[in-house]
Write a protein that holds these residues in place. Structure first.
Motif, PDB file in Angstrom:
ATOM      1  N   UNK A  79       0.832  -1.203   0.000  1.00 32.92           N
ATOM      2  CA  UNK A  79       0.000   0.000   0.000  1.00 32.92           C
ATOM      3  C   UNK A  79       0.862   1.247   0.000  1.00 32.92           C
ATOM      4  N   UNK A  80       1.847   1.250   0.857  1.00 34.90           N
ATOM      5  CA  UNK A  80       2.673   2.447   1.014  1.00 34.90           C
ATOM      6  C   UNK A  80       3.314   2.850  -0.301  1.00 34.90           C
ATOM      7  N   UNK A 117      -6.494   1.681  -0.574  1.00 34.35           N
ATOM      8  CA  UNK A 117      -5.802   2.964  -0.697  1.00 34.35           C
ATOM      9  C   UNK A 117      -6.787   4.109  -0.474  1.00 34.35           C
ATOM     10  N   UNK A 120      -7.574   4.486   3.180  1.00 34.27           N
ATOM     11  CA  UNK A 120      -6.484   5.096   3.920  1.00 34.27           C
ATOM     12  C   UNK A 120      -6.405   6.596   3.643  1.00 34.27           C
ATOM     13  N   UNK A 121      -6.696   6.979   2.414  1.00 33.98           N
ATOM     14  CA  UNK A 121      -6.674   8.411   2.104  1.00 33.98           C
ATOM     15  C   UNK A 121      -7.738   9.138   2.905  1.00 33.98           C
ATOM     16  N   UNK A 122      -8.893   8.503   3.061  1.00 31.22           N
ATOM     17  CA  UNK A 122      -9.971   9.160   3.802  1.00 31.22           C
ATOM     18  C   UNK A 122      -9.678   9.170   5.295  1.00 31.22           C
ATOM     19  N   UNK A 124      -6.855   9.743   6.815  1.00 32.41           N
ATOM     20  CA  UNK A 124      -5.680  10.513   7.236  1.00 32.41           C
ATOM     21  C   UNK A 124      -6.034  11.265   8.501  1.00 32.41           C
ATOM     22  N   UNK A 125      -5.187  11.147   9.515  1.00 28.24           N
ATOM     23  CA  UNK A 125      -5.585  11.633  10.814  1.00 28.24           C
ATOM     24  C   UNK A 125      -5.576  13.146  10.897  1.00 28.24           C
ATOM     25  N   UNK A 126      -6.440  13.658  11.753  1.00 28.39           N
ATOM     26  CA  UNK A 126      -6.491  15.083  12.079  1.00 28.39           C
ATOM     27  C   UNK A 126      -7.031  15.130  13.496  1.00 28.39           C
ATOM     28  N   UNK A 128      -9.327  16.764  14.956  1.00 24.17           N
ATOM     29  CA  UNK A 128     -10.781  16.677  14.985  1.00 24.17           C
ATOM     30  C   UNK A 128     -11.305  16.641  13.562  1.00 24.17           C
ATOM     31  N   UNK A 129     -12.308  15.781  13.370  1.00 22.80           N
ATOM     32  CA  UNK A 129     -12.861  15.678  12.017  1.00 22.80           C
ATOM     33  C   UNK A 129     -14.362  15.821  12.036  1.00 22.80           C
ATOM     34  N   UNK A 130     -14.883  16.444  11.000  1.00 23.99           N
ATOM     35  CA  UNK A 130     -16.323  16.547  10.857  1.00 23.99           C
ATOM     36  C   UNK A 130     -16.839  15.229  10.291  1.00 23.99           C
ATOM     37  N   UNK A 160     -18.653  16.309  15.403  1.00 23.92           N
ATOM     38  CA  UNK A 160     -17.201  16.386  15.307  1.00 23.92           C
ATOM     39  C   UNK A 160     -16.585  15.295  16.147  1.00 23.92           C
TER      40      UNK A 160
ATOM     41  N   UNK B 154       1.275   5.768   6.065  1.00 27.70           N
ATOM     42  CA  UNK B 154       0.712   4.594   5.378  1.00 27.70           C
ATOM     43  C   UNK B 154       0.813   4.678   3.870  1.00 27.70           C
ATOM     44  N   UNK B 155       0.886   5.906   3.357  1.00 33.45           N
ATOM     45  CA  UNK B 155       0.880   6.068   1.901  1.00 33.45           C
ATOM     46  C   UNK B 155       1.997   6.997   1.472  1.00 33.45           C
ATOM     47  N   UNK B 156       2.916   6.460   0.678  1.00 41.49           N
ATOM     48  CA  UNK B 156       4.035   7.289   0.269  1.00 41.49           C
ATOM     49  C   UNK B 156       3.583   8.422  -0.655  1.00 41.49           C
ATOM     50  N   UNK B 160      -3.924  13.836  -1.031  1.00 46.59           N
ATOM     51  CA  UNK B 160      -5.318  13.904  -0.638  1.00 46.59           C
ATOM     52  C   UNK B 160      -5.653  15.299  -0.131  1.00 46.59           C
ATOM     53  N   UNK B 177     -11.728  22.000  13.091  1.00 48.01           N
ATOM     54  CA  UNK B 177     -11.846  20.613  12.652  1.00 48.01           C
ATOM     55  C   UNK B 177     -11.605  20.514  11.170  1.00 48.01           C
ATOM     56  N   UNK B 178     -11.352  19.248  10.737  1.00 50.06           N
ATOM     57  CA  UNK B 178     -11.048  19.019   9.338  1.00 50.06           C
ATOM     58  C   UNK B 178     -12.271  18.469   8.619  1.00 50.06           C
ATOM     59  N   UNK B 180     -13.266  16.518   5.021  1.00 51.14           N
ATOM     60  CA  UNK B 180     -12.747  16.005   3.751  1.00 51.14           C
ATOM     61  C   UNK B 180     -13.864  15.464   2.868  1.00 51.14           C
TER      62      UNK B 180
END
Lengths: 198, 180
Positions: A79-80, A117, A120-122, A124-126, A128-130, A160, B154-156, B160, B177-178, B180
């Motif tokens: 994946x990476x 993939x 994992x894109x969705x 991505x840590x933050x 706080x997320x909505x 949130x 996790x992703x090189x 996004x 807050x974020x 997406x």
């Protein structure tokens, strides 16, 4: 392409165990691992399931752990680097995985990879997320200071979620017509910016 | 059905509120100048300003005992609050004056009340009183930025986009807050 798996001692040992696993049982094992790969911190198999696996694959606790961890690691690396399935198969054969098992990895990756993939894109840590937006459109008829109003008001509920907790915080925001229009226009600007990226 | 009531019920309702009745009684032999000072102070109070100083100085400079003054002030406050609550489309100036005439108040006083309720200060009075009404927080400030995650653990190559927003609400809270 540089190899995505270095043949360490641990890998060599894992490969030996993997090669001995019954060919019929292997595809389902890998399939299950790849399905749960995006869930950080969660065990792929429960304690009970691992016990059954040990019996089914004739592996002791340590050996099974090594097999599961190594398989997961191979997939994480895939994946990476977003490696192509054919390249993955080739590299696995280089570290002496038998062609049959390498093909299972490669096929699972081809099938489930793109979706993984995206997940994992969705994810991505933050901090706080909505997570959720609820809304209500009300017609306010009166209040303590005013009778006979008939003024529309919108309420947005923003769900949130904090990165480090399961609980979702609800934030309520009220808008009258003018305020909602202004907010909408600001969001349109943001959308315009996002659109210009693609 | 009795048709003896040609007039609509008073804007004060079926029963005159006690503060307003008491005010009517206590307004006897209050001169116009004092009335205007008191009215001015009450209007300021309704606009949300602190009027204790003004009230004190009016009370000190007057021969009328303090207790009577407080009845008058309470009545003025109630009368204006009730009048402001009703939109001008429903309570017209003439009807308002008629209702006040029923309280047997001097015509000058009626004119003064009327110019507060139907004059230029009304908007400020309405705004001040609606502050106290229950409402959910409104959006005071909205800041945002668009980010692109290039690479993660996790992703090189993630590439996004995401939006980081910061909202400041009318109750003073900040929410970052974020999306997406």
């Amino acid at each position: 392409m540089t190899s995505i798996i270095k043949e360490t001692q641990s890998i060599k040992e894992a490969v030996t165990f993997i090669n001995e696993i019954d060919a019929n049982k292997f595809p389902r094992l890998i399939s299950r691992i790849i399905q749960k790969l995006h869930l950080k911190g969660e065990r792929t198999f429960s304690e009970e399931e691992e016990q059954k696996l040990r019996a089914a694959l004739s592996l002791d606790k340590r050996a099974l752990n090594l097999v599961l961890e190594t398989s997961a690691f191979i997939l994480e690396q895939a994946v990476y680097h977003n490696i192509k399935p054919a390249a993955l198969q080739q590299q696995l054969e280089v570290i002496h995985l038998n062609p049959e098992k390498a093909e299972v990895f490669s096929q699972s990756w081809a099938a489930a990879g793109p979706e993984l993939v995206e997940k994992l894109k969705r994810n991505i840590f933050a901090p706080k997320k909505l997570e959720h937006v609820g809304w209500q459109l009300n017609l306010q008829m009166a209040q303590s200071s005013q009778t006979r109003l008939k003024s529309p008001s919108a309420v947005l509920q923003l769900g949130i979620k904090s990165e480090d907790s399961e609980a979702q915080e609800n934030v309520f925001v009220e808008f009258n017509h003018q305020q909602l229009l202004e907010f909408y226009n600001k969001l349109e600007v943001v959308q315009g910016q996002l659109d210009s990226l693609t | 059905m009795s048709s003896s009531h040609a007039k609509d019920p008073s804007f004060l309702g079926g029963r005159i509120p006690p503060e307003i009745e008491s005010m009517s009684r206590n307004l006897k032999d209050v001169d116009h100048e004092l009335f205007r000072k008191l009215l001015k102070a009450v209007v300021s109070a309704l606009e949300g300003k602190d009027c204790r100083e003004v009230m004190r100085s009016v009370a000190e400079g007057s021969v009328i005992p303090q207790e009577r003054l407080s009845h008058i002030i309470a009545g003025m406050h109630r009368l204006l609050s009730e009048a402001i609550r009703i939109p001008p489309s429903s309570l017209k100036q003439e009807a308002f004056k008629d209702d006040l005439r029923m309280l047997k108040m001097p015509e000058d006083f009626i004119t003064d009340f009327s110019s507060v309720v139907f004059g230029s200060r009304r908007a400020a009075l309405e705004a001040a009183s609606s502050q106290k009404d229950p409402h959910l927080p409104t959006l005071e400030e909205f800041k945002w930025r668009v980010d692109v995650s290039i690479s993660t653990s996790s992703l090189s190559r993630a590439l996004q986009p995401s939006v980081l927003t910061q909202m400041k609400l009318s109750d003073g809270t900040f929410h970052r807050f974020e999306v997406n």
